[in-house]
Design an enzyme around this catalytic site. Sequence first.
Site, PDB file in Angstrom:
ATOM      1  N   ASP A 208       0.875  -1.209  -0.053  1.00  0.00           N
ATOM      2  CA  ASP A 208      -0.020  -0.153   0.107  1.00  0.00           C
ATOM      3  C   ASP A 208       0.842   1.244  -0.056  1.00  0.00           C
ATOM      4  O   ASP A 208       1.775   1.317   0.979  1.00  0.00           O
ATOM      5  CB  ASP A 208      -0.942  -0.165   1.393  1.00  0.00           C
ATOM      6  CG  ASP A 208      -1.905   1.133   1.221  1.00  0.00           C
ATOM      7  OD1 ASP A 208      -1.621   2.328   0.580  1.00  0.00           O
ATOM      8  OD2 ASP A 208      -2.767   1.155   1.994  1.00  0.00           O
ATOM      9  N   VAL A 209       0.918   2.019  -1.223  1.00  0.00           N
ATOM     10  CA  VAL A 209       1.856   2.996  -1.213  1.00  0.00           C
ATOM     11  C   VAL A 209       1.864   4.366  -0.424  1.00  0.00           C
ATOM     12  O   VAL A 209       2.472   4.893   0.116  1.00  0.00           O
ATOM     13  CB  VAL A 209       1.721   3.578  -2.712  1.00  0.00           C
ATOM     14  CG1 VAL A 209       2.291   2.662  -3.733  1.00  0.00           C
ATOM     15  CG2 VAL A 209       0.429   4.302  -2.961  1.00  0.00           C
TER      16      VAL A 209
ATOM     17  N   ASN B  45       3.561   4.486  -9.702  1.00  0.00           N
ATOM     18  CA  ASN B  45       2.572   4.382 -10.630  1.00  0.00           C
ATOM     19  C   ASN B  45       1.218   4.381 -10.065  1.00  0.00           C
ATOM     20  O   ASN B  45       0.207   4.744 -10.655  1.00  0.00           O
ATOM     21  CB  ASN B  45       3.004   3.288 -11.756  1.00  0.00           C
ATOM     22  CG  ASN B  45       1.757   2.875 -12.571  1.00  0.00           C
ATOM     23  OD1 ASN B  45       1.557   3.493 -13.744  1.00  0.00           O
ATOM     24  ND2 ASN B  45       1.075   2.150 -12.165  1.00  0.00           N
TER      25      ASN B  45
ATOM     26  N   TYR C  72      -7.742  14.343  -8.663  1.00  0.00           N
ATOM     27  CA  TYR C  72      -6.834  13.653  -9.227  1.00  0.00           C
ATOM     28  C   TYR C  72      -5.766  14.438 -10.083  1.00  0.00           C
ATOM     29  O   TYR C  72      -4.427  14.238 -10.057  1.00  0.00           O
ATOM     30  CB  TYR C  72      -7.507  12.876 -10.291  1.00  0.00           C
ATOM     31  CG  TYR C  72      -6.605  11.954 -11.394  1.00  0.00           C
ATOM     32  CD1 TYR C  72      -6.061  10.731 -11.221  1.00  0.00           C
ATOM     33  CD2 TYR C  72      -6.260  12.609 -12.412  1.00  0.00           C
ATOM     34  CE1 TYR C  72      -5.270  10.321 -12.094  1.00  0.00           C
ATOM     35  CE2 TYR C  72      -5.515  12.008 -13.540  1.00  0.00           C
ATOM     36  CZ  TYR C  72      -5.027  10.754 -13.220  1.00  0.00           C
ATOM     37  OH  TYR C  72      -4.141  10.187 -14.272  1.00  0.00           O
TER      38      TYR C  72
ATOM     39  N   LYS D  84      -1.774  15.006  -9.399  1.00  0.00           N
ATOM     40  CA  LYS D  84      -0.771  14.763 -10.290  1.00  0.00           C
ATOM     41  C   LYS D  84       0.135  16.285 -10.699  1.00  0.00           C
ATOM     42  O   LYS D  84       1.383  15.868 -10.985  1.00  0.00           O
ATOM     43  CB  LYS D  84      -1.642  14.356 -11.795  1.00  0.00           C
ATOM     44  CG  LYS D  84      -2.145  12.834 -11.772  1.00  0.00           C
ATOM     45  CD  LYS D  84      -1.141  12.081 -11.636  1.00  0.00           C
ATOM     46  CE  LYS D  84      -1.648  10.449 -11.302  1.00  0.00           C
ATOM     47  NZ  LYS D  84      -0.511   9.535 -11.398  1.00  0.00           N
TER      48      LYS D  84
HETATM   49  N1  LIG Z   1      -5.090   5.800 -18.125  1.00  0.00           N
HETATM   50  C1  LIG Z   1      -4.614   6.852 -18.521  1.00  0.00           C
HETATM   51  O1  LIG Z   1      -4.791   7.246 -19.733  1.00  0.00           O
HETATM   52  C2  LIG Z   1      -3.732   7.689 -17.623  1.00  0.00           C
HETATM   53  C3  LIG Z   1      -3.396   8.937 -18.311  1.00  0.00           C
HETATM   54  C4  LIG Z   1      -2.415   9.631 -17.616  1.00  0.00           C
HETATM   55  C5  LIG Z   1      -1.708   9.228 -16.578  1.00  0.00           C
HETATM   56  N2  LIG Z   1      -2.194   7.792 -16.116  1.00  0.00           N
HETATM   57  C6  LIG Z   1      -1.340   7.339 -14.943  1.00  0.00           C
HETATM   58  O2  LIG Z   1      -0.928   5.900 -15.102  1.00  0.00           O
HETATM   59  C7  LIG Z   1      -0.729   5.292 -13.896  1.00  0.00           C
HETATM   60  C8  LIG Z   1      -1.658   3.998 -14.014  1.00  0.00           C
HETATM   61  O3  LIG Z   1      -2.922   4.290 -14.464  1.00  0.00           O
HETATM   62  P1  LIG Z   1      -4.091   3.224 -15.041  1.00  0.00           P
HETATM   63  O4  LIG Z   1      -4.875   3.728 -15.668  1.00  0.00           O
HETATM   64  O5  LIG Z   1      -3.099   2.008 -15.293  1.00  0.00           O
HETATM   65  O6  LIG Z   1      -4.781   2.965 -13.450  1.00  0.00           O
HETATM   66  P2  LIG Z   1      -5.449   1.425 -13.136  1.00  0.00           P
HETATM   67  O7  LIG Z   1      -6.492   2.077 -12.032  1.00  0.00           O
HETATM   68  O8  LIG Z   1      -5.782   0.792 -14.092  1.00  0.00           O
HETATM   69  O9  LIG Z   1      -4.416   0.802 -12.067  1.00  0.00           O
HETATM   70  C9  LIG Z   1      -3.965   1.579 -10.872  1.00  0.00           C
HETATM   71  C10 LIG Z   1      -3.510   0.601  -9.719  1.00  0.00           C
HETATM   72  O10 LIG Z   1      -3.011   1.085  -8.692  1.00  0.00           O
HETATM   73  C11 LIG Z   1      -3.464   0.355  -7.692  1.00  0.00           C
HETATM   74  N3  LIG Z   1      -3.702   0.782  -6.215  1.00  0.00           N
HETATM   75  C12 LIG Z   1      -4.671   1.791  -5.807  1.00  0.00           C
HETATM   76  N4  LIG Z   1      -4.353   2.149  -4.792  1.00  0.00           N
HETATM   77  C13 LIG Z   1      -3.251   1.688  -4.362  1.00  0.00           C
HETATM   78  C14 LIG Z   1      -2.450   1.767  -3.008  1.00  0.00           C
HETATM   79  N5  LIG Z   1      -2.957   2.269  -1.945  1.00  0.00           N
HETATM   80  N6  LIG Z   1      -1.207   1.294  -2.975  1.00  0.00           N
HETATM   81  C15 LIG Z   1      -0.834   0.289  -4.231  1.00  0.00           C
HETATM   82  N7  LIG Z   1      -1.669   0.319  -5.286  1.00  0.00           N
HETATM   83  C16 LIG Z   1      -2.644   0.805  -5.275  1.00  0.00           C
HETATM   84  C17 LIG Z   1      -4.721  -0.579  -8.140  1.00  0.00           C
HETATM   85  O11 LIG Z   1      -4.999  -1.644  -7.297  1.00  0.00           O
HETATM   86  C18 LIG Z   1      -4.404  -0.520  -9.652  1.00  0.00           C
HETATM   87  O12 LIG Z   1      -3.797  -1.934  -9.808  1.00  0.00           O
HETATM   88  C19 LIG Z   1      -1.419   6.400 -12.919  1.00  0.00           C
HETATM   89  O13 LIG Z   1      -0.248   6.883 -12.200  1.00  0.00           O
HETATM   90  C20 LIG Z   1      -2.265   7.300 -13.794  1.00  0.00           C
HETATM   91  O14 LIG Z   1      -2.394   8.631 -13.120  1.00  0.00           O
HETATM   92  C21 LIG Z   1      -2.878   7.240 -16.532  1.00  0.00           C
END
Ligand SMILES: NC(=O)c1ccc[n+]([C@@H]2O[C@H](COP(=O)([O-])OP(=O)(O)OC[C@H]3O[C@@H](n4cnc5c(N)ncnc54)[C@H](O)[C@@H]3O)[C@@H](O)[C@H]2O)c1
Length: 254
Positions: free
Chosen positions: A67-68, A94, A160, A164
């Site tokens: 848990d981050v 991430n 969010y 960021k």
């Molecule tokens: N999806 C997009 O288009 C997009 C765009 C810009 C940036 N991002 C960034 O990319 C990264 C990943 O996004 P995604 O879309 O794959 O997200 P996602 O929601 O699919 O995955 C996020 C993961 O984080 C985990 N998580 C949640 N709370 C946690 C905690 N307390 N401790 C540890 N793990 C935890 C979740 O279980 C999940 O596996 C993020 O930082 C997001 O901001 C995504």
Amino acid sequence: MNTTVSSSRSRTVLVTGASQGLGAAIAGAFHRAGYNVGLSDIDEEGVCAAARALDPTGESAIGLALDVREQTAFEAARDALVARWGGVDALVNNAVVTIVRPVLEIAPDEFDQVVSVNLRGTFVGCQVFGRYFKERGVGRIVNIASLAGQNGGTATGAHYAASKGGIITLTKVFARDLAPFGITVNAIAPGPLDLPSVRALVPADKLAGIVEGIPVRHLGSPDFVAETAVHLASAQAAFANGAVWDINGGLLMR
Ligand SMILES: NC(=O)c1ccc[n+]([C@@H]2O[C@H](COP(=O)([O-])OP(=O)(O)OC[C@H]3O[C@@H](n4cnc5c(N)ncnc54)[C@H](O)[C@@H]3O)[C@@H](O)[C@H]2O)c1
């Protein structure tokens, strides 16, 4: 069990939020690049499955509950990887909580929940591994930010987007203060990516409008973002520091 596992791979990375989405893509890219990979997530079952998908033997990829928000969880993951593979070379922050809600409807507790995972989580990861990398005299940190942290976002919540933006600022502070110790810290700021999370959060008609507004007219490739993280984590990336790497299809040019 503190048993160092012999591995032909010479570098090791810890990726947070790696059970799915971009985190799983990042873990896969590091694994293809020859790293031992510690995949971590709050979803232990999911992240262990993701690790097994990379290496069913567990020799070069393992899943870790992390848990981050918790400093001790980062320290335990660090210690587990050091015990297993002899050291850690890179950290990718991430993990994320993404909630879509109009700004006037966000309850303060929900604001705290999102900022706690996204911003505090990145802070704690940078601090725990900053100390560890300082001792080693070398290290790489890659923080996953977002276009939303630069322009306020289109389809996401204020919590969010603000978290960021905070990650971008934290990246600069850690980059400045850790650079003398051989550590670089960079952020990647992706625009909307071709990921299940995007399709789950954004209704199809709204998504079509968003894609229409991206100069390149398509969503971003998670694998390319993942390969950029690998590039920034390489030993050769010593002069790339404190930067925000935009990968947004031209949505924000600066
Ligand atoms: N999806 C997009 O288009 C997009 C765009 C810009 C940036 N991002 C960034 O990319 C990264 C990943 O996004 P995604 O879309 O794959 O997200 P996602 O929601 O699919 O995955 C996020 C993961 O984080 C985990 N998580 C949640 N709370 C946690 C905690 N307390 N401790 C540890 N793990 C935890 C979740 O279980 C999940 O596996 C993020 O930082 C997001 O901001 C995504």
